[in-house]
Scaffold this active site. Structure first.
Site, PDB file in Angstrom:
ATOM      1  CG  ASP A  11      -2.077   0.954   1.112  1.00  0.00           C
ATOM      2  OD1 ASP A  11      -2.359   1.402  -0.017  1.00  0.00           O
ATOM      3  OD2 ASP A  11      -2.701   1.262   2.145  1.00  0.00           O
ATOM      4  CD1 TRP A  16       7.488   6.803  -2.288  1.00  0.00           C
ATOM      5  CD2 TRP A  16       6.885   7.057  -4.429  1.00  0.00           C
ATOM      6  NE1 TRP A  16       8.641   6.915  -3.035  1.00  0.00           N
ATOM      7  CE2 TRP A  16       8.296   7.075  -4.344  1.00  0.00           C
ATOM      8  CE3 TRP A  16       6.289   7.201  -5.694  1.00  0.00           C
ATOM      9  CZ2 TRP A  16       9.113   7.224  -5.469  1.00  0.00           C
ATOM     10  CZ3 TRP A  16       7.096   7.359  -6.807  1.00  0.00           C
ATOM     11  CH2 TRP A  16       8.493   7.371  -6.685  1.00  0.00           C
ATOM     12  NE  ARG A  24      -4.199   7.155  -6.918  1.00  0.00           N
ATOM     13  CZ  ARG A  24      -4.138   6.837  -5.631  1.00  0.00           C
ATOM     14  NH1 ARG A  24      -3.922   7.749  -4.714  1.00  0.00           N
ATOM     15  NH2 ARG A  24      -4.304   5.585  -5.252  1.00  0.00           N
ATOM     16  CG  ASN A  59      -7.756  -1.753  -5.515  1.00  0.00           C
ATOM     17  OD1 ASN A  59      -6.873  -2.568  -5.296  1.00  0.00           O
ATOM     18  ND2 ASN A  59      -8.040  -0.774  -4.646  1.00  0.00           N
ATOM     19  CD1 TRP A  60     -12.866  -4.820  -9.670  1.00  0.00           C
ATOM     20  CD2 TRP A  60     -12.266  -4.078 -11.692  1.00  0.00           C
ATOM     21  NE1 TRP A  60     -12.285  -5.866 -10.359  1.00  0.00           N
ATOM     22  CE2 TRP A  60     -11.916  -5.441 -11.597  1.00  0.00           C
ATOM     23  CE3 TRP A  60     -11.978  -3.402 -12.885  1.00  0.00           C
ATOM     24  CZ2 TRP A  60     -11.289  -6.138 -12.632  1.00  0.00           C
ATOM     25  CZ3 TRP A  60     -11.364  -4.099 -13.922  1.00  0.00           C
ATOM     26  CH2 TRP A  60     -11.024  -5.448 -13.785  1.00  0.00           C
ATOM     27  NE  ARG A 179      -3.029  -1.427   4.321  1.00  0.00           N
ATOM     28  CZ  ARG A 179      -4.270  -1.496   3.883  1.00  0.00           C
ATOM     29  NH1 ARG A 179      -5.076  -2.411   4.345  1.00  0.00           N
ATOM     30  NH2 ARG A 179      -4.716  -0.649   2.962  1.00  0.00           N
TER      31      ARG A 179
END
Ligand code: IPE
Ligand code: IPE
Ligand code: MG
Length: 231
Positions: A11, A16, A24, A59-60, A179
Site C-alpha cells: 500500500d 508516495w 499516482r 479497486n475497480w 502492510r
C-alpha cells in the site's frame, strides 16, 4: 525459526507519488518495480512463500485510467517474470477472480504459470482482482457443486477441505502479514488464511519498502511469541 510464508499488502503508491508531486501512476510504476527486489530479498532471507496484494476486488472503483494502468503493469510484470523465470527459479500463481480480466491478460497469466510451474525454490502468489470474501463465495460454490455432483460428501468437509478449495490451495498460511504505508486494516485480504498470522505495520510506503525494511519486519517477527491458543 524465521517466517516461511509472508503476505504483503503493498500500500501507499499513490501517497508516495503525491509526496513527490508526481501522478499516482508514477507510484504504481515504482511500486511494480519493487516487487522483483523484495521477492529476491525474501528468497535470500529464507522465505519460501510470498503472497502479495496487487489489485483488490474493490479497486475497480478507482478512475478508469488508474485501473487501466494497474492492468498494464500486471501484464508487464508477468512478461518480465516469464523472461526471468529460469534465473529466479520462482513459481508464480495469480490468485483472485480471473473472469473479469481481459483475454490477453489471462493468456499471459496462463503462460507464466505454466512456464514457472517447474520451479520450486520460492513460490510467489500475486493477488489480482482478489477479495477474500469473493474467494470464500467462489470456494463455497465449488464445494456445493462437488457435493451435488457426488464428488464430495458433506460429512467429509473439514477445515482442510476449505483450505484446498481456496485460491491459495497448497500454500501454507502466512506466518507474517506486512502492510506498508501506515493503514492498520486488512482490506479484504486472506481472511481465512491470516487466522493465526502475526501482523506488522510500517509507515514506509510500498515504493520505498526496501530489503532492509523486510529484514526489520522479519526480525520483529522472530522476537514475537506465537501461542496458537496455548500458554
Ligand atoms: C497500493 O497503493 C496499490 C494498489 C492498491 C493498487 P495505493 O494506490 O492504494 O496508494 P495510496 O494508498 O492511495 O497511497
Ligand atoms: C489494499 O489497498 C489493496 C492493495 C494493496 C492492492 P487499498 O489502498 O485499496 O485499501 P484501502 O482502500 O485503503 O482499504
Ligand atoms: Mg491504498
Amino acid at each position: 525459526m524465521g517466517p516461511k510464508s509472508i503476505a504483503i499488502i503493498m500500500d501507499g503508491n499513490g501517497r508516495w507519488a503525491k509526496s513527490k508531486g508526481l501522478a499516482r501512476s508514477a507510484g504504481h510504476v515504482k511500486g511494480a518495480k519493487n516487487i522483483e527486489t523484495i521477492a529476491r530479498a525474501a528468497k535470500a532471507m529464507g522465505v519460501k512463500y510470498l503472497t502479495i496484494y496487487a489489485f483488490s476486488t474493490e479497486n475497480w472503483s478507482r478512475p478508469d485510467d488508474e485501473v487501466a494502468k494497474l492492468m498494464e503493469l500486471l501484464e508487464e510484470y508477468i512478461t518480465k517474470a516469464i523472461k526471468n523465470a529460469e534465473k529466479n527459479k520462482m513459481q508464480i500463481r495469480i490468485i483472485g477472480d480471473r473472469s473479469k480480466l481481459s483475454d490477453g491478460l489471462n493468456a499471459r497469466i496462463a503462460e507464466a504459470e505454466k512456464i514457472t510451474s517447474v520451479y520450486d525454490e520460492v513460490y510467489l502468489q500475486v493477488a489480482f482482482n482478489y477479495g477474500s470474501r469473493d474467494e470464500i463465495v467462489r470456494m463455497t460454490k465449488k464445494i456445493a457443486s462437488d457435493v451435488s455432483d457426488g464428488k464430495l460428501s458433506t460429512d467429509d468437509i473439514t477445515e482442510e477441505t476449505v483450505s484446498n478449495y481456496l485460491d491459495t490451495a497448497g500454500i501454507p498460511d502466512p506466518d507474517l502479514l506486512i502492510r506498508t504505508s501506515g493503514e492498520q486494516r486488512i482490506s479484504n485480504y486472506l481472511l481465512w488464511q491470516l487466522a493465526y498470522s502475526e501482523f506488522y505495520f510500517t509507515k514506509v510506503p510500498w515504493p520505498d519498502f526496501s530489503p532492509k525494511n523486510l529484514e526489520e519486519a522479519i526480525e520483529e517477527y522472530n522476537n514475537r511469541n506465537r501461542r496458537y491458543g496455548g500458554v
